[in-house]
Enzyme design. Structure first.
Site, PDB file in Angstrom:
ATOM      1  CD  GLU A 179      35.558  65.643  53.895  1.00  0.00           C
ATOM      2  OE1 GLU A 179      34.404  65.620  53.434  1.00  0.00           O
ATOM      3  OE2 GLU A 179      36.326  66.617  53.733  1.00  0.00           O
TER       4      GLU A 179
ATOM      5  NE  ARG B 160      43.731  87.749  68.305  1.00  0.00           N
ATOM      6  CZ  ARG B 160      42.934  88.686  68.820  1.00  0.00           C
ATOM      7  NH1 ARG B 160      41.964  89.208  68.079  1.00  0.00           N
ATOM      8  NH2 ARG B 160      43.095  89.079  70.059  1.00  0.00           N
TER       9      ARG B 160
ATOM     10  CG  HIS C  94      34.631  71.121  46.920  1.00  0.00           C
ATOM     11  ND1 HIS C  94      35.678  70.927  47.796  1.00  0.00           N
ATOM     12  CD2 HIS C  94      34.944  72.227  46.216  1.00  0.00           C
ATOM     13  CE1 HIS C  94      36.596  71.865  47.605  1.00  0.00           C
ATOM     14  NE2 HIS C  94      36.163  72.665  46.652  1.00  0.00           N
ATOM     15  CG  ASP C  95      32.838  75.175  45.743  1.00  0.00           C
ATOM     16  OD1 ASP C  95      33.230  75.482  46.886  1.00  0.00           O
ATOM     17  OD2 ASP C  95      33.533  75.321  44.725  1.00  0.00           O
TER      18      ASP C  95
ATOM     19  CG  ASN D 268      34.312  70.517  56.524  1.00  0.00           C
ATOM     20  OD1 ASN D 268      35.002  71.145  57.326  1.00  0.00           O
ATOM     21  ND2 ASN D 268      34.843  69.740  55.599  1.00  0.00           N
TER      22      ASN D 268
ATOM     23  NE  ARG E 180      43.665  69.940  52.944  1.00  0.00           N
ATOM     24  CZ  ARG E 180      42.362  70.211  52.851  1.00  0.00           C
ATOM     25  NH1 ARG E 180      41.746  70.822  53.844  1.00  0.00           N
ATOM     26  NH2 ARG E 180      41.681  69.873  51.770  1.00  0.00           N
TER      27      ARG E 180
ATOM     28  CB  THR F 122      40.257  73.597  49.072  1.00  0.00           C
ATOM     29  OG1 THR F 122      39.040  72.944  49.458  1.00  0.00           O
ATOM     30  CG2 THR F 122      40.149  74.097  47.639  1.00  0.00           C
TER      31      THR F 122
ATOM     32  N   GLY G 137      30.725  72.911  54.292  1.00  0.00           N
ATOM     33  CA  GLY G 137      31.461  73.690  55.269  1.00  0.00           C
ATOM     34  C   GLY G 137      31.608  75.145  54.920  1.00  0.00           C
ATOM     35  CG  HIS G 138      34.139  78.258  52.020  1.00  0.00           C
ATOM     36  ND1 HIS G 138      35.224  78.830  52.632  1.00  0.00           N
ATOM     37  CD2 HIS G 138      33.664  79.182  51.145  1.00  0.00           C
ATOM     38  CE1 HIS G 138      35.411  80.051  52.147  1.00  0.00           C
ATOM     39  NE2 HIS G 138      34.482  80.289  51.253  1.00  0.00           N
TER      40      HIS G 138
ATOM     41  CG  HIS H 162      39.886  67.409  54.817  1.00  0.00           C
ATOM     42  ND1 HIS H 162      39.437  67.272  53.522  1.00  0.00           N
ATOM     43  CD2 HIS H 162      41.177  66.992  54.792  1.00  0.00           C
ATOM     44  CE1 HIS H 162      40.403  66.811  52.756  1.00  0.00           C
ATOM     45  NE2 HIS H 162      41.477  66.636  53.508  1.00  0.00           N
TER      46      HIS H 162
ATOM     47  CG  HIS I  80      41.822  73.513  58.300  1.00  0.00           C
ATOM     48  ND1 HIS I  80      41.876  72.134  58.399  1.00  0.00           N
ATOM     49  CD2 HIS I  80      42.043  73.813  56.988  1.00  0.00           C
ATOM     50  CE1 HIS I  80      42.100  71.625  57.202  1.00  0.00           C
ATOM     51  NE2 HIS I  80      42.215  72.604  56.323  1.00  0.00           N
TER      52      HIS I  80
END
Length: 239
Positions: free
Chosen positions: A70, A18, A191-192, A7, A45, A101, A214-215, A43, A50
């Site tokens: 997503e 920036r 997720h996580d 992700n 939004r 999130t 991703g994160h 994903h 992002h």
């Protein structure tokens, strides 16, 4: 072997902080593919904080691995975006407007009729559909009745409990995986998930087809470099 889809939302977050086009999102996605990632996930939004909608078109034109988009199908703009780009997979996530999130799966019982309609829209366009769900057997049973191809297990609860009691953490996900197999659904997760908990999850979840990360992965890349980070995540999936 379970596939790794990266992700790249957080790369877009850095770019947007920036303005301009540094880091270049498409170049980053192609690097992920070159380093071994088997899919790219985005994903978008509505506020485009992002992933921008234009990013989806740009990525679709360049990436060679599976593309997974997503988002919340309650937003018509998202539906139109997916249909215009026809990714390999769309993952339906019940995010509220402005949500930081994803933090829960669909209530597939309450929303079954609506999800049936939306699954048909995407499948008629030749797109594989996955529904984001909590590890609750009843929700997976109802998901199967929507016509979806897969479910994606929301793994935040597993990640939060893993450091205290890994067996307790994995139990509902193991049961959910068995239920998915029983009702004929493919199984994704995300997720996580990270380098600490991924291998154990993969080893104990039967039939896991894909993880979307991703994160944690992008954060690890700040210390390890993107190539080495993807190499380690792939190794965790082979462990």
């Amino acid at each position: 072997m379970t596939r790794l889809s990266v992700n790249i939302n957080k790369i877009a977050t850095l770019r947007n902080s920036r303005g301009g086009n540094v880091p270049n999102l498409v170049a980053a996605a192609l690097a992920c593919e070159r380093f071994g990632a088997e899919g790219i996930t985005v994903h978008p939004r509505p506020d485009e904080r992002h992933i921008r909608y234009q990013d989806v078109y740009d990525l679709k034109a360049e990436i060679k691995t599976e593309f997974n988009i997503e988002g919340n199908c309650l937003e018509q703009k998202f539906v139109d975006l997916v249909l215009a780009n026809k990714p390999a997979q769309v993952t339906l996530v019940p995010d509220a407007l402005g949500q930081l999130t994803s933090n829960h799966g669909w209530d597939t019982i309450k929303n079954k009729v609506y999800l049936q309609e939306m699954v048909k829209v995407f499948k008629d366009a030749g797109i594989r559909v996955s529904i984001f769900v909590d590890p609750i057997e009843e929700m997976i049973e109802a998901a199967a009745e929507t016509g979806t191809d897969r479910v994606e297990l929301y793994t935040e609860a597993y990640a939060a409990e893993f450091g205290f009691d890994k067996e307790k953490a994995i139990e509902p996900y193991f049961k959910a995986a068995l239920k998915a197999r029983e009702v004929g659904l493919g199984l994704n997760a995300g997720h996580d998930l990270d380098l600490n908990n991924l291998a154990y999850f993969n080893q104990h979840i039967p039939g896991l087809l894909e993880v979307s990360i991703g994160h944690a992965l992008i954060s690890d890349a700040l210390y390890l470099g993107l190539e080495e980070t993807i190499k380690r995540y792939l190794a965790a999936l082979k462990a």
